[in-house]
Scaffold this active site. Structure first.
Site, PDB file in Angstrom:
ATOM      1  NE  ARG A 243      -4.349  -1.097  -0.038  1.00 37.94           N
ATOM      2  CZ  ARG A 243      -4.274  -2.194  -0.806  1.00 37.94           C
ATOM      3  NH1 ARG A 243      -3.373  -2.570  -1.805  1.00 37.94           N
ATOM      4  NH2 ARG A 243      -5.488  -2.895  -0.973  1.00 37.94           N
ATOM      5  CD  GLU A 272      -2.702   3.371  -5.501  1.00 32.00           C
ATOM      6  OE1 GLU A 272      -3.765   2.817  -5.829  1.00 32.00           O
ATOM      7  OE2 GLU A 272      -1.835   2.929  -5.089  1.00 32.00           O
ATOM      8  CG  HIS A 290      -2.996  -0.889  -7.063  1.00 30.48           C
ATOM      9  ND1 HIS A 290      -3.389  -0.171  -5.959  1.00 30.48           N
ATOM     10  CD2 HIS A 290      -2.868  -1.810  -6.730  1.00 30.48           C
ATOM     11  CE1 HIS A 290      -3.799  -0.892  -5.137  1.00 30.48           C
ATOM     12  NE2 HIS A 290      -3.484  -2.102  -5.517  1.00 30.48           N
TER      13      HIS A 290
HETATM   14  C1  8YV Z   1      -6.364  -5.031  -6.033  1.00 29.56           C
HETATM   15  C2  8YV Z   1      -4.622  -4.950  -3.990  1.00 29.56           C
HETATM   16  O1  8YV Z   1      -6.181  -4.761  -7.369  1.00 29.56           O
HETATM   17  O2  8YV Z   1      -6.202  -6.830  -3.066  1.00 29.56           O
HETATM   18  C3  8YV Z   1      -5.669  -5.965  -2.717  1.00 29.56           C
HETATM   19  O3  8YV Z   1      -5.583  -5.502  -1.447  1.00 29.56           O
HETATM   20  O4  8YV Z   1      -4.445  -4.139  -3.696  1.00 29.56           O
HETATM   21  C4  8YV Z   1      -5.078  -5.243  -5.122  1.00 29.56           C
HETATM   22  O5  8YV Z   1      -4.500  -6.401  -5.917  1.00 29.56           O
HETATM   23  C5  8YV Z   1      -7.331  -4.079  -5.406  1.00 29.56           C
HETATM   24  O6  8YV Z   1      -6.993  -3.549  -4.001  1.00 29.56           O
HETATM   25  C6  8YV Z   1      -8.700  -4.301  -5.734  1.00 29.56           C
HETATM   26  O7  8YV Z   1      -9.466  -3.672  -4.823  1.00 29.56           O
END
Ligand code: 8YV
Length: 325
Positions: A243, A272, A290
């Protein structure tokens, strides 16, 4: 026939996962501006039994009032849920599920890719050719940093951190050291060629590559700050597929510019889709939008996992992936 539960996806999903949903639920997909505007959220919690948000959603406080709202469950499309106020959800009686496991491999693959890309100049080299800047081979052109045998430091030794250790230890002969809040079974760590160190700073000072795999939000905000960059070797690289808020982006820019750090491979950012304006100017970082879980099969599996959680909920069964925090 009883009416089917009404479900809202806050953004379009891969087709197969939507089809599975539609076999059991009445599904609408928000196709307006992203993230879904607050006014739409406020209407949606009155109209839908379930809402499936993603990481980009800014969920208003009123969405967690389970007693007043029709929406009693948020089926999060993603494993990370730092965009969901769990205290408010628990207090308001709104159930939350997430999608652990199905995106572990894709995300660890992406972290390896960023490590190689930044250390070996893979994306810079690609850019050179596209820009007509390649003047021909010579023994000292575009020299990168050797990856095989270098020490990997992992922050957060959950599923994705362990998958990263496995790839790097068995694929690249890398000694792996890690920091994790709780004690990890030494036998499990050893099987992945990894060793838990006493402190995070011990990991940072030992590692040639530091890869972040801890959750965002809460106490992890700016875990990687100016002092932590100073604790790293000046020849070391930071990889972040976790993150954005774990990293103080301004401090990272300073470290990359001043030579305190050799480089960074970043898949996630503090705010983001805004990226710190200095980052794209720096040649010692590789930037991805991302993409950690961005494979067709993984995103389909994530959607199917949300579906199974909603199905269990509406059938009165325990959720396979309830967030219990
Ligand atoms: C996703 C991610 O694309 O799953 C997660 O926490 O960071 C990513 O793989 C995104 O967050 C989907 O909401």
């Amino acid at each position: 026939m009883a009416a089917q539960p009404r479900v809202l996806l806050t953004t379009p999903w891969p087709t197969r996962a939507v089809e599975a949903m539609r076999e059991h639920f009445e599904v609408d997909i928000h196709d307006g501006p992203l993230p879904m505007p607050e006014a739409k959220w406020l209407d949606a919690v009155q109209e839908y039994d379930a809402i499936a948000p993603t990481v980009i959603d800014q969920i208003p406080a009123a969405a967690y009032h389970g007693a007043q709202n029709r929406t009693k469950i948020l089926g999060n499309f993603g494993v990370g849920y730092n965009h969901i106020d769990m205290a408010a959800a628990n207090a308001g009686g709104v159930v939350v599920s997430n999608t652990p496991g199905v995106l572990t491999d894709a995300t660890a693959d992406q972290a390896v890719g960023l490590m190689l890309a930044v250390a070996r100049g893979i994306s810079l080299g690609d850019w050179k050719i596209r820009a007509g800047q390649w003047k021909g081979w010579n023994p000292t052109d575009s020299l990168g940093t050797h990856v095989t045998g270098a020490t990997l430091g992992i922050i957060g030794f959950g599923r994705i951190g362990q998958a990263m250790a496995k790839r790097c230890h068995f694929g690249f002969d890398m000694p792996v050291v890690f920091h994790n809040r709780s004690k990890i079974d030494p036998a499990l760590a050893q099987a992945l060629g990894a060793k838990q160190l006493d402190s995070m700073d011990d990991v940072l000072s030992a590692a040639d590559f530091v890869s972040l795999h801890c959750p965002g939000g809460g106490g992890n905000r700016h875990l990687m700050n100016a002092d932590r960059f100073k604790a790293m070797k000046p020849s070391a690289f930071l990889i972040n597929t976790a993150r954005g808020d774990i990293v103080d982006e301004a401090a990272l820019v300073h470290a990359l510019k001043s030579g305190e750090l050799a480089g960074a491979g970043l898949d996630v950012f503090e705010d983001e889709p805004r990226v710190h304006p200095e980052l794209p100017k720096l040649l010692n970082c590789v930037l991805n939008p991302h993409l950690g879980s961005a494979t067709e099969s993984t995103r389909t599996d994530m959607g199917l996992m949300v579906f199974r959680n909603l199905l269990a909920f509406f059938n009165g069964q325990p959720l396979p992936n309830a967030v219990t925090q």
